[in-house]
Scaffold this motif. Structure first.
Motif, mmCIF file in Angstrom:
data_model
loop_
_atom_site.group_PDB
_atom_site.id
_atom_site.type_symbol
_atom_site.label_atom_id
_atom_site.label_comp_id
_atom_site.label_asym_id
_atom_site.label_seq_id
_atom_site.Cartn_x
_atom_site.Cartn_y
_atom_site.Cartn_z
ATOM 1 N N VAL A 58 -1.787 -0.724 -1.745
ATOM 2 C CA VAL A 58 -1.165 -1.630 -0.772
ATOM 3 C C VAL A 58 -1.193 -3.094 -1.223
ATOM 4 O O VAL A 58 -1.003 -3.995 -0.409
ATOM 5 N N ASP A 59 -1.465 -3.336 -2.499
ATOM 6 C CA ASP A 59 -1.449 -4.703 -3.053
ATOM 7 C C ASP A 59 -2.343 -5.656 -2.274
ATOM 8 O O ASP A 59 -1.956 -6.789 -1.954
ATOM 9 N N LYS A 155 4.232 -4.991 5.603
ATOM 10 C CA LYS A 155 4.965 -4.299 4.542
ATOM 11 C C LYS A 155 4.035 -3.716 3.495
ATOM 12 O O LYS A 155 4.288 -2.629 2.961
ATOM 13 N N SER A 156 2.959 -4.427 3.167
ATOM 14 C CA SER A 156 2.059 -3.922 2.125
ATOM 15 C C SER A 156 1.367 -2.649 2.573
ATOM 16 O O SER A 156 1.144 -1.732 1.775
ATOM 17 N N THR A 157 1.036 -2.568 3.863
ATOM 18 C CA THR A 157 0.402 -1.348 4.371
ATOM 19 C C THR A 157 1.367 -0.173 4.283
ATOM 20 O O THR A 157 0.985 0.953 3.940
ATOM 21 N N LYS A 158 2.626 -0.412 4.593
ATOM 22 C CA LYS A 158 3.623 0.661 4.528
ATOM 23 C C LYS A 158 3.818 1.163 3.096
ATOM 24 O O LYS A 158 4.301 2.284 2.883
ATOM 25 N N ALA A 159 3.428 0.353 2.119
ATOM 26 C CA ALA A 159 3.622 0.744 0.726
ATOM 27 C C ALA A 159 2.817 1.969 0.341
ATOM 28 O O ALA A 159 3.085 2.593 -0.694
ATOM 29 N N ASP A 162 4.579 5.115 -0.783
ATOM 30 C CA ASP A 162 4.949 5.368 -2.175
ATOM 31 C C ASP A 162 3.866 6.171 -2.893
ATOM 32 O O ASP A 162 4.160 6.975 -3.785
ATOM 33 N N THR A 273 12.711 -6.640 8.344
ATOM 34 C CA THR A 273 11.799 -5.522 8.102
ATOM 35 C C THR A 273 12.515 -4.218 8.450
ATOM 36 O O THR A 273 13.717 -4.206 8.733
ATOM 37 N N ARG A 532 17.248 3.374 2.429
ATOM 38 C CA ARG A 532 17.032 2.215 1.556
ATOM 39 C C ARG A 532 18.344 1.513 1.251
ATOM 40 O O ARG A 532 18.410 0.279 1.211
ATOM 41 N N ALA A 541 14.205 -3.885 3.512
ATOM 42 C CA ALA A 541 13.751 -2.772 2.678
ATOM 43 C C ALA A 541 14.358 -1.440 3.097
ATOM 44 O O ALA A 541 14.650 -0.588 2.264
ATOM 45 N N ARG A 542 14.543 -1.247 4.402
ATOM 46 C CA ARG A 542 14.978 0.053 4.894
ATOM 47 C C ARG A 542 15.610 -0.109 6.265
ATOM 48 O O ARG A 542 15.152 -0.912 7.083
#
Length: 559
Positions: A58-59, A155-159, A162, A273, A532, A541-542
């Motif tokens: 999650v960066d 957004k980082s949490t949603k990553a 991936d 978002t 996407r 992003a989506r």
């Protein structure tokens, strides 16, 4: 230079596993892991190798000399943790995973659900040789709360989605989306086709306030509101009254803070978002300027995490309001903070609340008001919510615990929208035992047990919130699922699991007969690609499909 973990930390401990000098704590084997809000890197031990940065899904990890201004407090938060828990030679080493002997053949496991716990279980299983996994979900799309529960601006949490792609897209994984276990295929049929079944269905229900007026229009579960703005197909057509200037949220966990942000932040931020378009448009037309968040206990006992509270205070154009009188601690809470063994996170919660109480509001700003020591006693209105009555509490120590007791002092707040955010709750599943009091499937370390005898049911397991209750963050499910998988493999190696009566091909035929046109992994990829693409055209992003019919149509369209 050292590295620092910031707000986005998902607690899945993948960074712990790759650190060559054991400088990231608490590890899953330490007692502090059960309650930690994020993981911490010891700046004195860190060797600046960057392995944790590459591994973090999650960066959330940055070099200390590259921290953004809003993340600088995490330097002190990490330092405070290691002052409380200094690294020593007695800290546990990471455990090795049990191997499956080749002579036992292929282990076949069904996983019901496709949220974080399910995906972590699938990752744990498919990382081993000779394991096949079949994943079932009643929706055409995977990822559960990662898709429908995480705030759109996180957004980082949603990553982490991936990361989960490697599990559901693995060569040994077969996906059966838009297939409901208990409707299209039974529990017994899953057992007939697999050595074991893991139920990782989360906690879809919510808890109630049990006060008069709770069922009035305008009173909702915060979980419904979250699902609505995230485009969950079960909630996309819900309506929320945003015509008044004040909304009240009962409960002060992270979900409450997420909802408060959604109600008062600039909707144009969310327009960039993956928030559902219907929600963005509704928020554009909203009149709400103040959100009151009500907690029944004091700031030391608040359920939100420090990173979420810290971020709340950094929102532009929004004041966080705290009454100084409500952060004056009772003797028991003050004694808790003065105790040398007090967790640093508790002291930090109080420190942040006290800091908000000292701030001077800015004229014209929207407001998030944090209320402590208050509980709802009635929701009032003639045909719809018009106000809510709160009662002041005091904290009383009972058997070493602080309980909130009503004082009889009451006040009424005018509002047209009340959202209860007092916790998720699991719901019963067909053909499985259920603990009504806790809202979970009864289990021992993931093995589902007969509630009468306490004995494990052969081949039946559980993971995630339906296993342990709605606690922790996304990454907490990694260790929870790993424990379940370890118990499952223990049973397989020990010969305690029955050999499947039917093969994998017969399962695929059965599902296709019961649910023609179900969505497999390729179908989900087509949905994902189109969402996407739609998002890119709209500058985000989506852009999600918000109905099952749209999702199914997209799953069949070739690009």
């Amino acid at each position: 230079m050292a590295y620092v973990i910031t707000q986005a930390c998902c607690n899945d401990a993948s960074c712990v596993e790759v650190c060559p000098v054991n400088c990231i704590h608490p590890t899953p084997d330490e007692p502090q892991f059960a309650t930690t809000e994020l993981l911490y890197i010891d700046p004195e031990t860190c060797i600046d190798c960057g392995a944790c940065v590459d591994e973090c899904p999650v960066d959330a990890i940055s070099a200390d000399n590259e921290l953004a201004a809003e993340h600088e407090p995490y330097l002190k938060i990490a330092a405070d943790y290691y002052e409380r828990y200094p690294i020593g030679p007695d800290w546990p080493e990471l455990r090795e995973r049990r191997k499956i002997p080749a002579e036992l053949g292929t282990l076949r496991v069904a996983i019901v659900g496709s949220g974080p716990a399910a995906c972590y279980a699938a990752m744990e299983l498919t990382s081993r040789p000779r394991v096949e996994v079949d994943i079932f979900d009643r929706l055409p799309t995977p990822y559960g709360l990662v898709r429908a529960g995480v705030a759109p601006d996180h957004k980082s949490t949603k990553a982490v989605g991936d990361l989960f792609r490697s599990a559901i897209g693995h060569k040994n994984t077969q996906c059966y989306f838009d297939v409901e276990v208990g409707t299209h295929i039974s529990h017994d049929e899953l057992l007939a086709h697999h050595h074991a079944v893991i139920y990782a269905v989360g906690a879809a229900g919510d808890r109630h306030l049990d006060v008069p007026g709770e069922e009035l229009p305008g009173s909702h579960a915060a979980t419904e509101f979250v699902s609505w703005y995230n485009g969950h197909p079960d909630y996309a057509d819900r309506q929320f009254d945003l015509s008044g200037e004040c909304a009240v949220i009962i409960g002060n966990g992270n979900v409450a803070l997420d909802v408060a942000r959604a109600l008062v932040m600039d909707p144009e931020i969310f327009a960039r978002t993956d928030m559902a378009d219907h929600a963005v448009e509704a928020l554009r037309n909203s009149n709400i300027r103040e959100v009151v968040i009500v907690g029944r206990r004091g700031p030391a006992q608040a359920a939100y995490t420090n990173p979420e509270l810290l971020a709340l205070g950094q929102l532009r154009g929004i004041d966080v309001i705290v009454d100084p009188a409500e952060v004056e601690l009772d003797p028991a809470s003050r004694a808790l903070l003065d105790d040398p063994d007090c967790e640093p996170r508790i002291a930090l919660k109080v420190e942040q609340a006290e800091g908000f109480a000292r701030r001077t509001p800015t004229e014209g700003n929207k407001r998030i008001v944090l209320r402590y020591l208050a509980s709802p006693v009635e929701i009032n209105g003639d045909g719809k919510v018009e106000s809510i009555t709160l009662e002041r509490n005091e904290l009383v120590e009972v058997d070493g615990r602080l309980e909130a007791r009503p004082t009889g002092e009451r006040e009424t707040i005018e509002t047209g929208l009340v959202l209860r955010s007092i916790g998720y709750r699991g719901t019963p599943l067909a053909d499985l035992p259920f603990d009504e009091r806790r809202g979970v499937i009864p289990n021992k370390e993931g093995r589902v047990v007969d509630p009468q005898t306490g004995e494990p049911l052969t081949g039946v397991y559980t993971a995630g919130w339906i296993k342990r209750g709605p606690s922790g963050v996304i990454g907490t499910n990694k260790q929870c699922s790993a424990q379940t998988v370890e118990r499952l493999i223990d049973d397989f190696v020990a010969g305690r699991l029955a050999t499947p009566a039917e093969d994998r091909e017969k399962l695929a035929t059965l599902v296709a007969e019961r649910r023609p046109g179900f969505v497999d992994y390729s179908g989900w990829q087509r949905i994902d690609k189109q969402e996407r693409s739609r998002g890119a055209a709209a500058g985000k992003a989506r852009q999600k499909f918000v109905s099952v019919a749209e999702m199914l149509e997209a799953s069949r369209l070739e690009s």
